[in-house]
Design an enzyme around this catalytic site. Structure first.
Site, PDB file in Angstrom:
ATOM      1  N   PHE A 101     -34.570  60.428 -20.578  1.00  0.00           N
ATOM      2  CA  PHE A 101     -35.042  59.754 -19.368  1.00  0.00           C
ATOM      3  C   PHE A 101     -33.886  59.221 -18.519  1.00  0.00           C
ATOM      4  O   PHE A 101     -33.989  59.137 -17.293  1.00  0.00           O
ATOM      5  CB  PHE A 101     -35.994  58.609 -19.759  1.00  0.00           C
ATOM      6  CG  PHE A 101     -36.802  58.084 -18.611  1.00  0.00           C
ATOM      7  CD1 PHE A 101     -37.927  58.766 -18.164  1.00  0.00           C
ATOM      8  CD2 PHE A 101     -36.439  56.915 -17.966  1.00  0.00           C
ATOM      9  CE1 PHE A 101     -38.679  58.288 -17.101  1.00  0.00           C
ATOM     10  CE2 PHE A 101     -37.186  56.423 -16.906  1.00  0.00           C
ATOM     11  CZ  PHE A 101     -38.305  57.110 -16.471  1.00  0.00           C
ATOM     12  N   HIS A 125     -46.354  60.321 -24.347  1.00  0.00           N
ATOM     13  CA  HIS A 125     -44.969  60.029 -23.962  1.00  0.00           C
ATOM     14  C   HIS A 125     -44.191  61.302 -23.603  1.00  0.00           C
ATOM     15  O   HIS A 125     -43.417  61.320 -22.647  1.00  0.00           O
ATOM     16  CB  HIS A 125     -44.280  59.278 -25.114  1.00  0.00           C
ATOM     17  CG  HIS A 125     -42.897  58.828 -24.828  1.00  0.00           C
ATOM     18  ND1 HIS A 125     -42.618  57.777 -23.978  1.00  0.00           N
ATOM     19  CD2 HIS A 125     -41.700  59.278 -25.270  1.00  0.00           C
ATOM     20  CE1 HIS A 125     -41.317  57.598 -23.919  1.00  0.00           C
ATOM     21  NE2 HIS A 125     -40.735  58.497 -24.696  1.00  0.00           N
TER      22      HIS A 125
END
Length: 155
Positions: free
Chosen positions: A57, A88
């Site tokens: 991320f 997720h």
């Protein structure tokens, strides 16, 4: 008709590699493949900078900062996102791919997507140097070709 394509010669080109530490048993192998690809094509070790980030991320932000510096002919993003039992995976995979694409388009610097998005650990291992080759090596080849193509377009 004229055609244009980039070569795989890395002489005098500079590369940044942004790599996720999460799933390092996979990403370390991607890095080995990537470095092998660059060095086999005449990229001097002094022209390769490696930046570690905690997870996938965080990759786009560092890529953006590096692209804005204009120090590199191309940036290679390496990571491994493996599906778990929650949503997720979808969030991280989508945002990382979108973020990397946006950086490349906004900054006009090739940012190569070498982030594995796999359903299983076995799939990731296969893509990090076993059955399916090494996607880090493939990312290096894309970076070389795009860096040279962009250089040719600019001149």
């Amino acid at each position: 008709m004229r055609t244009f394509e980039g070569s795989f010669c890395g002489k005098d080109l500079k590369f940044a590699i942004v790599i996720s530490r999460f799933n390092s048993f996979i990403t370390d192998e991607l890095l080995k493949g990537c470095l092998d690809g660059l060095k086999r094509h005449e990229v001097d070790s002094e022209n390769i900078d490696v930046y570690y980030v905690p997870g996938a991320f965080e990759i786009p932000l560092v890529c953006k900062k590096l692209a804005k510096s204009k120090k590199y002919n191309a940036i290679i993003a390496l990571g491994a996102v493996i599906r778990g039992s929650t949503p997720h995976f979808e969030y991280v995979s989508a945002e990382v791919s979108k973020g990397i694409a946006n950086v490349s388009l906004e900054q006009e610097v090739p940012v190569i997507f070498g982030v594995l998005t796999c359903d299983t650990v076995d799939q990731a291992i296969e893509r990090a140097g076993t059955k399916a080759g090494n996607k880090g090596f493939d990312a290096a080849m894309s970076a070389l070709e795009m860096a040279n193509l962009m250089k040719n377009i600019s001149s």
